[in-house]
Design an enzyme around this catalytic site. Sequence first.
Site, PDB file in Angstrom:
ATOM      1  N   CYS A   1       2.718   2.732   9.448  1.00  0.00           N
ATOM      2  CA  CYS A   1       1.663   2.579  10.593  1.00  0.00           C
ATOM      3  C   CYS A   1       2.607   2.567  11.683  1.00  0.00           C
ATOM      4  O   CYS A   1       3.737   2.120  12.127  1.00  0.00           O
ATOM      5  CB  CYS A   1       0.694   1.566  10.613  1.00  0.00           C
ATOM      6  SG  CYS A   1      -0.235   1.322   8.866  1.00  0.00           S
TER       7      CYS A   1
ATOM      8  N   CYS B   1      -1.903  -0.023  15.033  1.00  0.00           N
ATOM      9  CA  CYS B   1      -2.973   0.333  14.037  1.00  0.00           C
ATOM     10  C   CYS B   1      -4.369  -0.404  13.915  1.00  0.00           C
ATOM     11  O   CYS B   1      -4.042  -1.856  13.988  1.00  0.00           O
ATOM     12  CB  CYS B   1      -2.317   0.506  12.508  1.00  0.00           C
ATOM     13  SG  CYS B   1      -3.290   1.158  11.311  1.00  0.00           S
TER      14      CYS B   1
ATOM     15  N   ASP C   1      17.811  12.707  50.573  1.00  0.00           N
ATOM     16  CA  ASP C   1      16.632  13.360  50.767  1.00  0.00           C
ATOM     17  C   ASP C   1      15.816  13.021  51.753  1.00  0.00           C
ATOM     18  O   ASP C   1      15.805  11.691  52.301  1.00  0.00           O
ATOM     19  CB  ASP C   1      15.657  13.256  49.199  1.00  0.00           C
ATOM     20  CG  ASP C   1      14.475  13.829  49.445  1.00  0.00           C
ATOM     21  OD1 ASP C   1      14.348  15.007  49.012  1.00  0.00           O
ATOM     22  OD2 ASP C   1      13.498  13.163  49.682  1.00  0.00           O
TER      23      ASP C   1
ATOM     24  N   THR D   1       0.855  -1.246  -0.086  1.00  0.00           N
ATOM     25  CA  THR D   1      -0.067   0.188  -0.133  1.00  0.00           C
ATOM     26  C   THR D   1       0.901   1.374   0.021  1.00  0.00           C
ATOM     27  O   THR D   1       0.458   2.288  -0.132  1.00  0.00           O
ATOM     28  CB  THR D   1      -1.094  -0.058   1.314  1.00  0.00           C
ATOM     29  OG1 THR D   1      -0.225  -0.081   2.365  1.00  0.00           O
ATOM     30  CG2 THR D   1      -1.829  -1.243   1.162  1.00  0.00           C
TER      31      THR D   1
END
Length: 490
Positions: free
Chosen positions: A34, A38, A440, A30
């Site tokens: 994609c 898809c 921390d 084609t």
Amino acid sequence: MHTDTERCVRAVRSKDARFDGWFFTAVLTTGVYCRPSCPVVPPKAGNMTFYPSAAACQLAGFRACKRCRPDTSPGSPRWNARADSVARAMRLIQDGIVDREGVTGLATRLGYSARQIERQLLAELGAGPLALARSQRAQTARVLIETTALPMADIAFAAGFSSVRTFNETVRAVFALAPGELRARAARGTEGPDTPGVITLRLPYRAPLNPTNLFGHLAATAVPGVEEWREGAYRRTLALPHGHGIVALSPRPGHIACRLSLTDPRDLTQAISRCRRLLDLDADPVAVDEQLRADPLLAPLVDAGPGRRVPRTVDAAEFAVRAVLGQQVSTAAARTHAARLVTAHGVPVEDPEGGLTHLFPTPAALAGLDPETLALPRARRTTLTTLAGALADGSLELGEGTDWDEARSRLHALPGFGPWTVEAIAMRSLGDPDAFLPTDLGIRRAARTLGLPATPAALTARAAHWRPWRAYAVQYLWTVDDHPINHLPA
């Protein structure tokens, strides 16, 4: 991954959205490419070939699928998890550096020749910097076509094309539709021009995404005048190459709703890139959580709220300044200090839709301030002004193309920069997914609660099992405390 044909075919047949952006499927019969997820019926394996980037597909002559819109896939998580030259180049290209400074500018920022960068990108992505930038321009053009009423000529130059003819040819080649046809299709659907001057779009991500710590952190630490939480959206001002903007970001099922108001549409590519970076939208949460879940002490935290992201920044220099202001003080105090800087040295902006008033001050503006005007301890004043000076004169660079190790080294050399500040900047300004904060206070409390080692050295040794995702482990460890950063505002 695109070279593992069998694995790619399995992903396409299962329509696995986790691989969107990792590779692209080109259908030989084609001439269309994609994303793996898809929705159309997958072609025969012999009719599929795979590429590492949308730009490589376009370079090979394939058009973007009109159903799955592969050009809008989340970005590859490879570029955020790596610090090599290709990853740094991709982050700079995504920020629009090729359009602004050309391939030579890209190479200069990376410290390589243009030929070396071209060769490295071709080897890994199947496309050079110009092709990658062209693909990005096409996507920017599509967003402007579908979400604004700007004339096509204005869109062409805003998207970075050198001429309207090149714009028309590129849009036709990439999308198999003329610009006018793209706008007509959008007008028939749910998308289209919204409020004049405002661009509305969706920012895709890989599921799962847990918005509580992401937006909770941004809202809890928001600097008044620059950031705010309003009507379910995190809003902030943006300093951009050609002007400024205001963005509103809202978590939605399957995407982040984004509303952008820009003084110059040429800044759209940079604005989108910085918003995606801010929200860590190109992460691979499945891979991250799988690694962290292997630790039995972290597993319950991951299972309770999978898909946590690392809240980052739209401006690396801004966060570095804010990290200094946040040294050894509460979140509220850090916001107050930052708000004073913004009012005194930030550029005023207008916000018809909310309460934003300023851009965050630039390093140049802060480098020239009088230290005695700062309501900070003397040592921290020195730290702040030295940082601003280094950022302003270019001796310290904190950006998309920065080498993480080199930046750490330069930060450590500045007065007042200890491990916490350097690693906080590495995590949020530089985007290092392996940055870690063993000193921390919140991390140390979480360690004691969970039975992890209490001392920074012992905790760091234990955290070796979480690499390269220690920054994400930090997000999960912070959830042990009931702190506002872990909750969406009411």
